[in-house]
Scaffold this active site. Sequence first.
Site, PDB file in Angstrom:
ATOM      1  N   ASP A   1       0.953  -1.220  -0.123  1.00  0.00           N
ATOM      2  CA  ASP A   1       0.048   0.157  -0.084  1.00  0.00           C
ATOM      3  C   ASP A   1       1.068   1.110   0.081  1.00  0.00           C
ATOM      4  OD1 ASP A   1      -1.814   2.059   0.306  1.00  0.00           O
ATOM      5  OD2 ASP A   1      -3.190   0.988   1.723  1.00  0.00           O
ATOM      6  N   HIS A   2       0.847   2.010  -1.178  1.00  0.00           N
ATOM      7  CA  HIS A   2       1.756   2.769  -1.226  1.00  0.00           C
ATOM      8  C   HIS A   2       1.765   4.238  -0.237  1.00  0.00           C
ATOM      9  CE1 HIS A   2      -1.450   4.901  -3.904  1.00  0.00           C
ATOM     10  NE2 HIS A   2      -0.865   6.048  -3.281  1.00  0.00           N
TER      11      HIS A   2
ATOM     12  N   HIS B   1      -6.311   2.313   1.904  1.00  0.00           N
ATOM     13  CA  HIS B   1      -5.613   3.210   2.580  1.00  0.00           C
ATOM     14  C   HIS B   1      -6.056   3.870   4.081  1.00  0.00           C
ATOM     15  CE1 HIS B   1      -3.751   3.274  -1.383  1.00  0.00           C
ATOM     16  NE2 HIS B   1      -4.521   4.055  -2.047  1.00  0.00           N
TER      17      HIS B   1
END
Length: 507
Positions: A193-194, A256
Site C-alpha cells: 500500500d503505497h 488506504h
Amino acid sequence: MTKQETSANAPRPAGPCCFVIFGASGDLTHRLLVPALYNLAAGGLLPKAFAIIGVARATMSNDAFRTELAQALRQFALRKVDEETAGQLFACVSYVNGDADDPSTYERLDSELARVERACNTQGNRLFYLATPPAAFAPIGHHLGRSRLAREEDGAWRRLIIEKPFGTDLASAQQFNRQLLGLLAEHQIYRIDHYLGKETVQNILVLRFANGLFEPIWNRDHIDHVQITVAETISVGHRGRFYDATGALRDMVPNHLFQLLSLVAMEPPSRFEAHAVRSEKAQALDAIHVPDEAAALQDSVRAQYAAARIGDDEVEDYRRTAYVRPDSTTETYAALKLMIDNWRWAGVPFYLRTGKALKARRTEVAIKFKQAPFAMFRDTPVDRLAQNFLVMSIQPDECIGLQFNAKVPGPVIAISGVNMTFKYQDYFDAAPSTGYETLIYDCMIGDAILFQRADGIEAGWRAVQPVLDAWRSAGPNGLAAYKAGSEGPAEADHLLARDGRRWRPIG
C-alpha cells in the site's frame, strides 16, 4: 532548531537480488517503479549485484526494453538524473515476453533467470513485482508456485509484491488469500500500500510510541473523536470502466484509510518488529464494530459528483463519464462512522471520508481532543474557542500540526486559536521520492512491517462488508449528490452533526 543529522543512522545497501517486474511495459512501472529504483540507486541502497527482468506481452529486445526504461526515467524522475547512476542501474536489464497465464512464459523466465543470476551474481534471490491488473494476480501467483520459480531453496529468498486491491469483498479476499497461501508462505508475500511509504504515515508510530506526552492521553478519556480524510480533486477521468465496477469505498477504505486507522488505533507492540506490529494492526481492525445492515446504512453516506465548473475546467456529471452506466449507483464519495470495541476506544467514533472531484486535495488524520471545562472562561463565547486538534497531514504537505487556545495580547482576557506546525522540509533534508522507495527497499531486506498480512486484509473487509451489503440492497435509494469542486454532500455533514460534531474543512 537545526536540521537533524541522519548519517549515523543511514541504512545499508540491500543484498544481491533480481527484480522481476510483471507488467513491465505498464504505467505503474514507468511512473513509479523506475524512478523509485533510480532513487534507491542514487542513495546507495541498491546492491551492486542487482538485475531487472521485465515481463510483458509485447515482443521486445533487451536493448529496446532498456531504452524504454531510460526514457521513462527521464520523463518521470523527481530529481535530476545522473547518467552514470542510471547507466549502472540499467546495466543488467533484460526482457521476457509472454502472457501471464501461459506456462511457456515461465519456462522462458526460468531460463532468463538462470542466465542473469550467473551473469550478475544475484545469488538466487528473487523479488517478483506484480505491476499488473488485479485479474492477473492469481494466475501469476499460481504459475510462480507451480513452476517452482518462487520456491525458496539453497538459502536464497523468493518474495512477491502485490498491489491493491486485495479482493472486492470479504469472500473474494478470503479466496485470494487461500490461493496465495496455498502456493507461497506468508513471509514471502508483501501486499503493498503505497500510502505506507509516506514519511508522515510512518511517523504516526514514532509520534505515538516515542513521545511520552502523547501515549498517556491517546485513549477514550481524552480523545473526543478521530477524523480520517482522503480527498482528491481529480474526477474519474478515463477510468470509468474500472471505477464504475469499484467505487470509492472499495477503492480506498479497506486499504488506504484502514491503514491510517490501524496506526492510530493499534495498541503498543511488544517490540518494533514486523510480526508484533502487524498483529496489533490486525487486532485494531478486527475490533471495529461490525453492524447489521440497518445500522450500516444509518452510519454511512454515499454520493456521486454532479457537473460543475471548477476554474477554467468543466467537470461533467459522473454518469456522463465514458464507460459509466447512465443509471449507475456507484459512489464517488463515501463517509463512514465506525466504533472500535475495545477498552482504549470505547465510545470514541472514527469518522472516515474519501471522494473524487472535491474542493481540495488533502489526506490527513485529525485527532480531536475533548474540550477543557469552561467554568473559568464563562464570559468567553465557547463557540469562539478553537477546538484542540492534533493533525497529521500526509498530502499535499507532509506536516504535523497542533491547534490550541492562547490569550490574545492586550489588557483584557481574549482567547484565540493558534497553530503550531512541524513541516518535514523545515527540519530534514529529504530528496523527492515516489513513496515506493522505502517499500521496495524493505522488501529487499525482508522487513515486512509496512506491508499488510492476510488477517489484516480480511479484518478490513469484514468491517465494510455490511456497508457494501446495505448499499446493494438499497439500490438507488439514499444515493446523494454533490457538486464537483465542493466539500462533499450535505448528508456527510449531517452524519457528524447528529453527534454534535463537524468535519474539518477540506480546502
